[in-house]
Design a protein around this motif. Sequence first.
Motif, PDB file in Angstrom:
ATOM      1  N   THR A 200      32.602  43.001  27.828  1.00  0.00           N
ATOM      2  CA  THR A 200      33.646  43.831  27.232  1.00  0.00           C
ATOM      3  C   THR A 200      33.792  43.505  25.748  1.00  0.00           C
ATOM      4  N   GLN A 201      34.441  44.434  25.053  1.00  0.00           N
ATOM      5  CA  GLN A 201      34.573  44.347  23.602  1.00  0.00           C
ATOM      6  C   GLN A 201      35.243  43.038  23.162  1.00  0.00           C
ATOM      7  N   ASP A 202      36.219  42.588  23.946  1.00  0.00           N
ATOM      8  CA  ASP A 202      36.951  41.393  23.514  1.00  0.00           C
ATOM      9  C   ASP A 202      36.043  40.162  23.457  1.00  0.00           C
ATOM     10  N   VAL A 203      34.998  40.121  24.296  1.00  0.00           N
ATOM     11  CA  VAL A 203      34.058  38.986  24.247  1.00  0.00           C
ATOM     12  C   VAL A 203      33.215  39.057  22.974  1.00  0.00           C
ATOM     13  N   ARG A 204      32.811  40.264  22.600  1.00  0.00           N
ATOM     14  CA  ARG A 204      32.071  40.426  21.331  1.00  0.00           C
ATOM     15  C   ARG A 204      32.935  39.956  20.162  1.00  0.00           C
ATOM     16  N   GLU A 205      34.204  40.368  20.191  1.00  0.00           N
ATOM     17  CA  GLU A 205      35.102  40.006  19.093  1.00  0.00           C
ATOM     18  C   GLU A 205      35.347  38.491  19.044  1.00  0.00           C
ATOM     19  N   LEU A 206      35.458  37.911  20.234  1.00  0.00           N
ATOM     20  CA  LEU A 206      35.670  36.469  20.322  1.00  0.00           C
ATOM     21  C   LEU A 206      34.487  35.705  19.722  1.00  0.00           C
ATOM     22  N   ALA A 207      33.266  36.144  20.032  1.00  0.00           N
ATOM     23  CA  ALA A 207      32.063  35.472  19.518  1.00  0.00           C
ATOM     24  C   ALA A 207      31.948  35.650  18.008  1.00  0.00           C
ATOM     25  N   ILE A 305      28.514  50.339  29.976  1.00  0.00           N
ATOM     26  CA  ILE A 305      28.685  50.112  31.409  1.00  0.00           C
ATOM     27  C   ILE A 305      30.158  49.791  31.611  1.00  0.00           C
ATOM     28  N   ALA A 306      30.866  50.679  32.284  1.00  0.00           N
ATOM     29  CA  ALA A 306      32.318  50.486  32.435  1.00  0.00           C
ATOM     30  C   ALA A 306      32.612  49.436  33.490  1.00  0.00           C
ATOM     31  N   GLY A 307      31.604  49.063  34.267  1.00  0.00           N
ATOM     32  CA  GLY A 307      31.823  48.084  35.327  1.00  0.00           C
ATOM     33  C   GLY A 307      31.180  48.576  36.603  1.00  0.00           C
ATOM     34  N   ARG A 308      31.515  47.927  37.684  1.00  0.00           N
ATOM     35  CA  ARG A 308      30.923  48.286  38.965  1.00  0.00           C
ATOM     36  C   ARG A 308      31.905  49.106  39.777  1.00  0.00           C
ATOM     37  N   ARG A 309      31.350  49.925  40.616  1.00  0.00           N
ATOM     38  CA  ARG A 309      32.191  50.753  41.477  1.00  0.00           C
ATOM     39  C   ARG A 309      33.071  49.871  42.370  1.00  0.00           C
ATOM     40  N   GLU A 310      32.547  48.688  42.708  1.00  0.00           N
ATOM     41  CA  GLU A 310      33.297  47.781  43.583  1.00  0.00           C
ATOM     42  C   GLU A 310      34.517  47.193  42.869  1.00  0.00           C
ATOM     43  N   GLU A 311      34.567  47.393  41.545  1.00  0.00           N
ATOM     44  CA  GLU A 311      35.713  46.871  40.804  1.00  0.00           C
ATOM     45  C   GLU A 311      36.815  47.928  40.660  1.00  0.00           C
ATOM     46  N   MET A 312      36.649  49.019  41.391  1.00  0.00           N
ATOM     47  CA  MET A 312      37.636  50.090  41.368  1.00  0.00           C
ATOM     48  C   MET A 312      38.839  49.668  42.212  1.00  0.00           C
ATOM     49  N   LEU A 313      40.018  49.894  41.694  1.00  0.00           N
ATOM     50  CA  LEU A 313      41.242  49.566  42.439  1.00  0.00           C
ATOM     51  C   LEU A 313      41.928  50.868  42.826  1.00  0.00           C
ATOM     52  N   ARG A 314      42.465  50.907  44.046  1.00  0.00           N
ATOM     53  CA  ARG A 314      43.117  52.139  44.508  1.00  0.00           C
ATOM     54  C   ARG A 314      44.623  51.936  44.576  1.00  0.00           C
ATOM     55  N   PHE A 315      45.347  52.888  43.995  1.00  0.00           N
ATOM     56  CA  PHE A 315      46.808  52.788  43.965  1.00  0.00           C
ATOM     57  C   PHE A 315      47.437  54.077  44.474  1.00  0.00           C
ATOM     58  N   ALA A 316      48.713  53.950  44.886  1.00  0.00           N
ATOM     59  CA  ALA A 316      49.494  55.144  45.195  1.00  0.00           C
ATOM     60  C   ALA A 316      49.665  55.932  43.899  1.00  0.00           C
ATOM     61  N   LYS A 317      49.598  57.265  44.043  1.00  0.00           N
ATOM     62  CA  LYS A 317      49.710  58.120  42.877  1.00  0.00           C
ATOM     63  C   LYS A 317      51.117  58.711  42.806  1.00  0.00           C
ATOM     64  N   ARG A 318      51.620  58.816  41.580  1.00  0.00           N
ATOM     65  CA  ARG A 318      52.932  59.434  41.417  1.00  0.00           C
ATOM     66  C   ARG A 318      52.867  60.869  41.948  1.00  0.00           C
ATOM     67  N   GLY A 319      53.777  61.228  42.834  1.00  0.00           N
ATOM     68  CA  GLY A 319      53.774  62.573  43.394  1.00  0.00           C
ATOM     69  C   GLY A 319      52.931  62.681  44.658  1.00  0.00           C
ATOM     70  N   GLY A 320      52.368  61.570  45.129  1.00  0.00           N
ATOM     71  CA  GLY A 320      51.621  61.581  46.391  1.00  0.00           C
ATOM     72  C   GLY A 320      50.133  61.387  46.212  1.00  0.00           C
ATOM     73  N   HIS A 328      38.632  47.313  34.751  1.00  0.00           N
ATOM     74  CA  HIS A 328      38.464  47.044  33.316  1.00  0.00           C
ATOM     75  C   HIS A 328      39.531  47.713  32.466  1.00  0.00           C
ATOM     76  N   ARG A 329      40.120  48.784  33.003  1.00  0.00           N
ATOM     77  CA  ARG A 329      41.206  49.433  32.267  1.00  0.00           C
ATOM     78  C   ARG A 329      42.439  48.531  32.183  1.00  0.00           C
ATOM     79  N   LEU A 330      42.495  47.554  33.072  1.00  0.00           N
ATOM     80  CA  LEU A 330      43.664  46.670  33.089  1.00  0.00           C
ATOM     81  C   LEU A 330      43.396  45.355  32.374  1.00  0.00           C
ATOM     82  N   ARG A 331      42.252  45.273  31.746  1.00  0.00           N
ATOM     83  CA  ARG A 331      41.906  44.005  31.094  1.00  0.00           C
ATOM     84  C   ARG A 331      42.755  43.731  29.871  1.00  0.00           C
ATOM     85  N   SER A 332      42.979  44.793  29.061  1.00  0.00           N
ATOM     86  CA  SER A 332      43.599  44.524  27.761  1.00  0.00           C
ATOM     87  C   SER A 332      45.007  43.924  27.867  1.00  0.00           C
ATOM     88  N   PRO A 333      45.844  44.344  28.845  1.00  0.00           N
ATOM     89  CA  PRO A 333      47.135  43.655  28.961  1.00  0.00           C
ATOM     90  C   PRO A 333      46.967  42.150  29.190  1.00  0.00           C
TER      91      PRO A 333
END
Length: 420
Positions: A200-207, A305-320, A328-333
């Motif tokens: 991920t980008q943050d590792v590039r920036e860290l190096a 490469i956004a990551g692996r399909r196995e790293e997908m997390l499933r959540f309840a959606k607002r409205g059902g 990886h979308r949750l990495r930056s927090p």
Amino acid sequence: MLRHAVDSSPHYRDTIGALVARGAPLAEFPTLTKRALMENFDRIVTDARLRRRQVERHLDGDNPASLLLDEYRVMATGGTTGERGITAFDGAAWLAAIANMVRFQKIVGIDETTRSMAVFASSPVHISYRIGAELRAIRPAAPGLNVLMPTETITQALNIYQPEVISTYPSFVRILAEEQQAGRLRIKPRLIRTSAETLTQDVRELAAATWQATVANSYVCTEAGPMGHECLYADGLHLAEDAFVFEVVDADHRPVRNGTEGAKLLVTTLTNRTLPLLRYEISDVVTMATEPCPCGLPVWRIASIAGRREEMLRFAKRGGGTVDVHAHRLRSPLTSAEGVRQFQFAPLPDGLEIKVSFFRGVDVEAISRKIELTVRVALEAVHAQPSRILVKEVDAIERSGSGAKERLVVVASAQHPAEK
Ligand SMILES: [Zn+2]
């Protein structure tokens, strides 16, 4: 390769014989999953003496790095997916794999005089270990290190060796940067090569911030071998298109355009005649580049490469309903939160657990509250509404599998939440 597979592999004779006979385009051929490869291994290989059980016995035996049947390099993947896979390279295929890696390294200025070294897995059943062993043999003597050794030992060895190039997992770049920032590690590498985990980008920036070093990612699949590598522009993985055919497809196996994110990558090997992989499914979420690279290499690139399909997390959606969100979308927090050393996501039936290892002396409670809040905001942006987000303090995130990779997502049950 297709003709060879039909001539020499009982599995392919049955499954693609007719397609090859009528010269069907590759897009019409069936794909091969890792599970199918494992289940049909004995009939897929083109040497009838090779058997999956025998390969597994060899890998579990005293000398897994030795040749099987005096001929085959066999290796296993614990895999980021958690499902074990095995592979067999004949002599020519293994040479092609190593030649590919040597060529890739040449692209980033590594030759036989470069002080280049690797810190990967400790197990000789793993491909990164075996490639490392081959490359060590053609370079100035470098210490043999692995990620499971005490950090102190690794730091000392690196301080003495002073490598120009280090190859390791992205998660281990963080550990090394931490050591350097603390003043214990004193090295000046110009290049960090990463492999196996999603970069991920943050590792590039860290190096860049820690050593002014470029990070060039490499792309290796245990079953297929080294497939791609970044040049010094570090802007996407150049693919070995002369050794493989690559196809990015959607979930229904339809091709996607360059610049569009696919659901999987299909790879067809042109060099391993013992284990022909035809349209082998790799569950990486990849996007091909839309423009040629300024470096001028004639092969195409994977832009990201956004990551692996196995790293997908499933959540309840607002409205059902439900919504799938890539971890990886949750990495930056997490990466932007102060005091966080390592983290890992674990799906809960009604939400998400975030395991966090903190630096000593920080306000764990305050940071945990902040993480929970920022993760919730990130999820709300994609309409995900988990009822529970739990930040759990742990001492350290353990590495897992024969590859000793650091997983971004772990699941407690055998059933993956993203599976239907
Ligand atoms: Zn390039």
